[in-house]
Structures are given as C-alpha cells and as structure tokens.
Design a protein around this motif. Sequence first.
Motif, short mmCIF file in Angstrom:
data_model
loop_
_atom_site.label_atom_id
_atom_site.label_comp_id
_atom_site.label_asym_id
_atom_site.label_seq_id
_atom_site.Cartn_x
_atom_site.Cartn_y
_atom_site.Cartn_z
N ASP A 1 4.56 103.56 47.90
CA ASP A 1 3.34 103.78 47.14
C ASP A 1 2.80 105.18 47.40
O ASP A 1 3.42 105.99 48.10
N GLY A 2 1.63 105.47 46.84
CA GLY A 2 1.08 106.82 46.96
C GLY A 2 0.80 107.24 48.38
O GLY A 2 0.71 108.44 48.67
N THR A 3 0.68 106.28 49.31
CA THR A 3 0.44 106.60 50.72
C THR A 3 1.72 106.61 51.54
O THR A 3 1.66 106.80 52.75
N GLY A 4 2.85 106.34 50.88
CA GLY A 4 4.12 106.36 51.59
C GLY A 4 4.54 105.04 52.20
O GLY A 4 5.49 105.00 52.99
N VAL A 5 3.87 103.95 51.81
CA VAL A 5 4.18 102.63 52.36
C VAL A 5 5.05 101.87 51.36
O VAL A 5 4.72 101.83 50.16
N PRO A 6 6.15 101.23 51.82
CA PRO A 6 6.97 100.42 50.89
C PRO A 6 6.15 99.30 50.27
O PRO A 6 5.38 98.62 50.96
N VAL A 7 6.31 99.10 48.97
CA VAL A 7 5.58 98.05 48.26
C VAL A 7 6.34 96.74 48.42
O VAL A 7 7.41 96.56 47.84
N ALA A 8 5.81 95.84 49.24
CA ALA A 8 6.48 94.58 49.50
C ALA A 8 6.61 93.77 48.21
O ALA A 8 5.65 93.63 47.45
N GLY A 9 7.82 93.26 47.98
CA GLY A 9 8.04 92.41 46.81
C GLY A 9 8.39 93.16 45.54
O GLY A 9 8.62 92.53 44.50
N LEU A 10 8.43 94.49 45.57
CA LEU A 10 8.80 95.30 44.40
C LEU A 10 10.07 96.06 44.74
O LEU A 10 10.13 96.75 45.77
N TYR A 11 11.08 95.95 43.90
CA TYR A 11 12.41 96.48 44.21
C TYR A 11 12.90 97.39 43.07
O TYR A 11 12.47 97.24 41.91
N VAL A 12 13.81 98.29 43.42
CA VAL A 12 14.35 99.24 42.45
C VAL A 12 15.86 99.21 42.53
O VAL A 12 16.45 99.19 43.63
N LEU A 13 16.51 99.23 41.36
CA LEU A 13 17.96 99.27 41.29
C LEU A 13 18.36 100.18 40.14
O LEU A 13 17.79 100.09 39.05
N GLY A 14 19.35 101.06 40.38
CA GLY A 14 19.92 101.82 39.28
C GLY A 14 19.49 103.26 39.21
O GLY A 14 19.32 103.94 40.24
N LEU A 15 19.30 103.77 37.99
CA LEU A 15 19.15 105.21 37.76
C LEU A 15 17.95 105.82 38.48
O LEU A 15 17.99 107.00 38.85
N GLN A 16 16.90 105.05 38.68
CA GLN A 16 15.72 105.61 39.32
C GLN A 16 15.90 105.78 40.84
O GLN A 16 15.00 106.24 41.53
#
Length: 658
Positions: free
Chosen positions: A605-620
Amino acid sequence: MESTGVQSVVIVGAGPRGTSVMERLLARHAKNHADNHSADAAGTPNKLHIHLVDPFPPAAGHVWRTEQSRLYLMNTPSFFPTLVPDQGVEAPPLAGCSFNEWRAVQQTLPWDQLSDGDKTELAALGATNFPSRALYGRYLSWCFVQLVQAMPDGVTLTVHAAEAKRVARDHGNGGFAVVLLDGTSLRADQVVLALGHVESKLSPAQRELRDDARTHGLTYLPPAVPNDVDWTQLPAGETVLVRGMGLNFFDVLGQLTEGRGGTFEPTGRPAGEALRYVASGLEPVIVGASRRGTPYRAKAQLASYYPAGVTLRFLGEDAVAAIRALGATAGFDHDIWPLLHRDTLWAYYTTLARTRPETVTPELLPELDVLLHSGLDGGDSGWAQRLKELLETHVQDGFILDLLGLARPLSRHPRSAAATHRFTSHAQMDAAVLEYLSADAAGSARGEDDPVKMAIGALNAGRAIIKSLVADRGITETSWLGELRGWFEGFVEGLASGPPALRTEQLAALVRAGVVHFAGPDPLFRIHDGLFTVSSPWVANAPWVARHLVEALAPANRVQHSDSRLLRNLLADGLARPRMMLAADGEPVATSGMDVSAPPYRPLDGTGVPVAGLYVLGLQLSSVQWGTAIASEASAKYRSGYRTVRDADAIAADILAR
C-alpha cells in the motif's frame, strides 16, 4: 468480513492467469479435503465461492478470443503452452491438459464446441506448428469447461461478464468490496488481480501525433491489441506507415495482405525465396520502421523450444546458485553476461565446426574451450583481446561471430568515406532488408545446423535462467535498470522473441512483390505540410509521406501510466503503488510494475505495507519478474517455464490457509 460460512474469493481477470488461479484453488481445495477427510463435524469440505470478473469470456479472455482472425498466430509452437501444471505443485490438476495433448485428442475425438475453422486448422496442425490465437482460445475455453465439470464438492462459481472499476477495503465487515462498472458490489474475503493487458495512456510524443493527426484529418492508430483494431480504415493503394517491427508488425501485415485476399504460393526455391505473393489489389503500400531498421529475427525450426544441441555450460542454475550463495546480489554486466556470452560463443563455434569444418582450424575448439574457462572472475582485462586474436587465427574471415552486431544487421552495410548515408535510395534500403530477411529465413530452416540460430538459442536458454534469478530478487536495482533492461532486454528480444519462420518467409515475398518497404534505422516521425512523414539518417532519399500511421505496439505495460479504471483507483486509494528503484546516479526511478511483497505477491500500500488478502499475478509483476507475457511451458526445462503456475499455486495455498 461478516462470516457466512462460505469463503468468497474474487478473481479480477478471467483470462489464462485468472483461470490458472481458479484451477489451483480447485485442485488444492480437493487435496485439502482428501488429506483431512473432513473439514467440519458434518464431514463436508470448507465452502468456497469463486467470482470470476471479466468482460470477456472465461479463460480465453481478451487476447485469445475465439472469434478473431486465424491470421493472428501464437508466438510459441503447439508443444509449448499449457494452462494446467505438470510439475512444481503439490496438488494435481483435477482436469485439463497441455495444448499439445488437447490438439492430438481433438484431431480424433473433436469437442462438440469446435467451429469449422477450428477443425480445419487442427487437421493440419502439428506439434511444431504455430497455432492461431483463436484456436488457443478454444483450448482455454475447453479447459475452463472441464474445470467447471470437475469442481469439487463445497466449491461454487459465479462468472461476471463485467469490468471491475474499484477494489476497496470493507472496513465494516473486513475483506474487500469489488465494485463493478454497473455499480454492483461483490463482497470478498480475498481478491486476486490477474489483469493481463490493460489500456495505457499514450506517451507525450504519441499524444502529439494523435492530436496533430486529428487536426489534419489523418489516420493515427495507437498501440492496441491487434484484434481490437478496425483495419478497414486503411484504404487500398495508399501508403501506410507502420512504427515498430516486432511481433505486432507481423499481425498488421497479415491483416493488410492475406486478410484482404492476397495469397502466398510456393516457388519451389530454397528457404528465403520459397514463397511468392499474389496480390489482391486491395493492399495499401506498407512502410515499416523501427530503431534497428529490420524486423525481429525469426525463430529457428526446432523440435523443442530450446535447441537440443545447446547446453549452458557456464550460466546454469548451479552457477546462479553459486552467485547467490556468496551473499551478494548480482550485477548483470559483471556477473551474468560474461557467463552467457561464453555459452553463446560455444554454441556458435561448435555448430560452425560441425556444419562448416572448412571454415575453422582443428585447434579452434580446444583452444576456445580453455579460453572460455579463463577469466571468469572478471579480473582478466586482456580476455577480450585474447578471444579476438584466437578467432582471427582459427576462423575464416566472414565467419567470426559479431554477437552484438546481430541486433543491428544494417550496420554492416558498407559506406564510402565521402558518403553521408549508408543507403542512397529507398530501393537500396529495401534490397538490404530483403537480403537480411532471406538469409534469416534460410537460417531458420537449417535449425540446429545454423550457427547463428544456435547462438541465439543459447541466449534464449540463458534468458530462462535469468528470469529465475530476477524473480528470486538476485539482481541489483542499478543493474536491472541500466543493464538488464537498459541494453540486454531489447537486444535479446530482437533475436530470440521473433516470429515463426513462416512469417519472415512471407515478409520477404511481400518485399519482392513491392507491397512492403522500409524506412531505415533510427526513424524520425513527424507531421509536415499536413501529412505524416518518416525519414532515416541512414537513407538519402526524401522522406516517406502518408496519411496513415499505425503504432505496431502493444499498449505499454506501466501501472503508473495505465488507463485502466481499476489500476488508477488502486493507486489513488493507496492500495497499490509502482515499485521505485535507485538508478546508478542515486535517483529514484518509477518502474513499470507494482511494488509487491515476496510470493505470494501482494501489492504494497501507500505506506509500504503488504495488503493482506489482495494478490497480484501476471503483467503487473513486471518490476519483480522479467518476461511476464509468455504462457506457462509444458514439461518446462527451466524453473522459469512454470513460474506462473507456481505463483498461482502459492496464491491459492495462501487463500485456503485463511
């Protein structure tokens, strides 16, 4: 989130990557239930509901739509791609198979949803042929149907043919609210972003061309997925400028030639001259332009993705492990390129000695072997000079590999001392590119017997090793920016990411037919006197002039410049940010992809903390992975070949552990 006894997972993007996450969720859910026998007192598995959100059909998604032209080919042969994993995961797939296995079955037991076009294509499609994107989309659709039919007890699915515009934290109930374009809100315990190709804002130079084109009534086609473009707006007989001669260039050519009724006929001549083009009369005059002045080199015709005769003796997985064991993060130019350079040299000269023994002395390979194993610590400043002297002694003139020169083949064209340009006319420019195309197609046809193609094969294999090193965060930020992406990426893509050899053979025929021309290297595009112009400092003739310009490029994959509503809102809401890296001068640089945690990848997130429960896969993930666009590889030789399914599996495991 308020408990309903059902875990809700929203997957945004239902193309191959989103479907891969769904497949892994199903497989792991079934395995967990089998391992535990029961998940509650009633003996039933934990309940899971999956929402797939995508305006395009599940699995095929945007890029692999089944109704698109069959002139759009995949850039990998039938034996390569797979949606379902065959290694690297614990839970076996419940359904599906590789594309090549599906192809073989469909030729004898066709699926009832195959179109006539599918059946015709399948009848002639072999393991080493390149399928159409439409047919690959049909395979993906079949896999999706099989997965739905094999869905384990306790799992349900809803498909939303819609676009997601926002993912927001649900502060009242926990979890997330996924808001669709029509205002519908989906409650989710976890969300997976598998967005694939999304719209991108134009660069300042592109915006200027677009705006000036509108002022002058010109046609400007910005970067796009080729199947999204209306090619009929380019009139027959008029000149069309095409900027970019990578893979999208060949898509443009197909639509403006074969797509308008032109045909290719065999000539009976050798590769490089094997086809002639019979025009329909509906073609425009096409002028291609790119920085190097030539299209990407064609793929070699091989029975495997990596040449069977090429072995990485220096840049293997063991070498990368040794670098990491030292505790220092590698620099590409200092630690990686010297090893890959050696592998490339060895692949070239062993192939040359085997296929053209008259061009080398018997002493070449033994002496080269000794030299390649020296200077590996990077402290031998005289190594390059000794290599030069060895090759000049043992290799005939004209057969010494100019590795970096392969990416700029026109730089070899002679220029007299008095000449300001290397090429005195457009015709001379065309003739030089035609010579390059013919030689390249002939080399592709020789396959493992072509020294240049085997050198490129070594580069391609090395690229697979480097992908794993990058994903393991084993390269410095300075090296990533200034070396890997600064020079090597463009270099290796132009050599190892090219089209099927058929496309280069066809392009040579189009040049001979006078349908396609070339502007020259380092082109300059502008609007002058109300028309597009393109000129090259390499060519003496007046600029090419046209009313139509096509950007033969995919939309830029940069999250900070994305035109996706969802990505813009994620950034604005502070749920994601681009990854920043430090350049060599110490200045921070915003990179193309999201800033994410270690796998399973979660946005910071904007403070540098991983967003629990939100995941990213692929081009991004393009700022922590290199080469994110290619499909997962069946029976992959290197770890990077099944990285996507491993990432999907890690996401599924983390979701189901909650």
